[in-house]
Design a protein around this motif. Sequence first.
Motif, PDB file in Angstrom:
ATOM      1  N   ILE A 171       0.843  -1.201   0.000  1.00  0.00           N
ATOM      2  CA  ILE A 171       0.000   0.000   0.000  1.00  0.00           C
ATOM      3  C   ILE A 171       0.877   1.250   0.000  1.00  0.00           C
ATOM      4  O   ILE A 171       0.612   2.210  -0.725  1.00  0.00           O
ATOM      5  N   ARG A 172       1.940   1.238   0.794  1.00  0.00           N
ATOM      6  CA  ARG A 172       2.864   2.376   0.808  1.00  0.00           C
ATOM      7  C   ARG A 172       3.491   2.578  -0.568  1.00  0.00           C
ATOM      8  O   ARG A 172       3.642   3.717  -1.025  1.00  0.00           O
ATOM      9  N   MET A 173       3.838   1.491  -1.247  1.00  0.00           N
ATOM     10  CA  MET A 173       4.417   1.589  -2.589  1.00  0.00           C
ATOM     11  C   MET A 173       3.393   2.141  -3.581  1.00  0.00           C
ATOM     12  O   MET A 173       3.746   2.907  -4.474  1.00  0.00           O
ATOM     13  N   LEU A 174       2.138   1.760  -3.446  1.00  0.00           N
ATOM     14  CA  LEU A 174       1.079   2.296  -4.298  1.00  0.00           C
ATOM     15  C   LEU A 174       0.992   3.813  -4.125  1.00  0.00           C
ATOM     16  O   LEU A 174       0.962   4.553  -5.111  1.00  0.00           O
ATOM     17  N   TYR A 175       0.960   4.277  -2.878  1.00  0.00           N
ATOM     18  CA  TYR A 175       0.917   5.718  -2.622  1.00  0.00           C
ATOM     19  C   TYR A 175       2.109   6.414  -3.265  1.00  0.00           C
ATOM     20  O   TYR A 175       1.970   7.437  -3.916  1.00  0.00           O
ATOM     21  N   ARG A 176       3.296   5.850  -3.062  1.00  0.00           N
ATOM     22  CA  ARG A 176       4.523   6.470  -3.590  1.00  0.00           C
ATOM     23  C   ARG A 176       4.476   6.554  -5.107  1.00  0.00           C
ATOM     24  O   ARG A 176       4.760   7.600  -5.683  1.00  0.00           O
ATOM     25  N   ARG A 177       4.138   5.466  -5.740  1.00  0.00           N
ATOM     26  CA  ARG A 177       4.114   5.408  -7.204  1.00  0.00           C
ATOM     27  C   ARG A 177       3.148   6.439  -7.789  1.00  0.00           C
ATOM     28  O   ARG A 177       3.491   7.174  -8.708  1.00  0.00           O
ATOM     29  N   TRP A 178       1.944   6.516  -7.230  1.00  0.00           N
ATOM     30  CA  TRP A 178       0.950   7.432  -7.777  1.00  0.00           C
ATOM     31  C   TRP A 178       1.194   8.866  -7.345  1.00  0.00           C
ATOM     32  O   TRP A 178       0.848   9.804  -8.068  1.00  0.00           O
ATOM     33  N   ALA A 179       1.820   9.089  -6.217  1.00  0.00           N
ATOM     34  CA  ALA A 179       2.196  10.452  -5.820  1.00  0.00           C
ATOM     35  C   ALA A 179       3.253  10.998  -6.776  1.00  0.00           C
ATOM     36  O   ALA A 179       3.202  12.174  -7.165  1.00  0.00           O
ATOM     37  N   ILE A 180       4.195  10.160  -7.182  1.00  0.00           N
ATOM     38  CA  ILE A 180       5.204  10.582  -8.154  1.00  0.00           C
ATOM     39  C   ILE A 180       4.532  10.906  -9.485  1.00  0.00           C
ATOM     40  O   ILE A 180       4.842  11.920 -10.123  1.00  0.00           O
ATOM     41  N   PHE A 181       3.602  10.048  -9.907  1.00  0.00           N
ATOM     42  CA  PHE A 181       2.866  10.310 -11.146  1.00  0.00           C
ATOM     43  C   PHE A 181       2.175  11.668 -11.081  1.00  0.00           C
ATOM     44  O   PHE A 181       2.283  12.482 -11.998  1.00  0.00           O
ATOM     45  N   VAL A 182       1.460  11.932  -9.994  1.00  0.00           N
ATOM     46  CA  VAL A 182       0.740  13.195  -9.839  1.00  0.00           C
ATOM     47  C   VAL A 182       1.722  14.366  -9.802  1.00  0.00           C
ATOM     48  O   VAL A 182       1.487  15.401 -10.440  1.00  0.00           O
ATOM     49  N   ALA A 183       2.829  14.223  -9.082  1.00  0.00           N
ATOM     50  CA  ALA A 183       3.811  15.307  -8.987  1.00  0.00           C
ATOM     51  C   ALA A 183       4.343  15.690 -10.365  1.00  0.00           C
ATOM     52  O   ALA A 183       4.525  16.878 -10.656  1.00  0.00           O
ATOM     53  N   ILE A 184       4.555  14.711 -11.205  1.00  0.00           N
ATOM     54  CA  ILE A 184       5.048  14.994 -12.552  1.00  0.00           C
ATOM     55  C   ILE A 184       3.939  15.558 -13.428  1.00  0.00           C
ATOM     56  O   ILE A 184       4.113  16.567 -14.111  1.00  0.00           O
ATOM     57  N   GLU A 185       2.778  14.939 -13.408  1.00  0.00           N
ATOM     58  CA  GLU A 185       1.683  15.349 -14.288  1.00  0.00           C
ATOM     59  C   GLU A 185       1.115  16.727 -13.953  1.00  0.00           C
ATOM     60  O   GLU A 185       0.579  17.396 -14.832  1.00  0.00           O
ATOM     61  N   ARG A 186       1.234  17.170 -12.709  1.00  0.00           N
ATOM     62  CA  ARG A 186       0.666  18.472 -12.368  1.00  0.00           C
ATOM     63  C   ARG A 186       1.529  19.628 -12.860  1.00  0.00           C
ATOM     64  O   ARG A 186       1.121  20.774 -12.823  1.00  0.00           O
TER      65      ARG A 186
END
Length: 76
Positions: free
Chosen positions: A46-61
């Motif tokens: 679950i922590r890895m899921l958060y990390r992976r998608w937080a990185i995606f959002v940080a880049i996409e925003r």
Amino acid sequence: MPMPDLTLPALRSAVAALASAKLPELVEEMRQAFDRAGQDGSTAPIRMLYRRWAIFVAIERDPARAARLPGAAIAC
């Protein structure tokens, strides 16, 4: 868009706003992460899921950043 909190509702909302085509991928990875967490008795998936998608959002925003890294965000 400000960086969302690291919660599933906040990340889901950000992904929906930034790249709605990725939302089914997030939902499927979320299901898999919770399944693995239950099987392993660990919160690591679950922590890895958060990390992976937080990185995606940080880049996409940041459109300029996203343009420099096409497709790289979700490969973390």
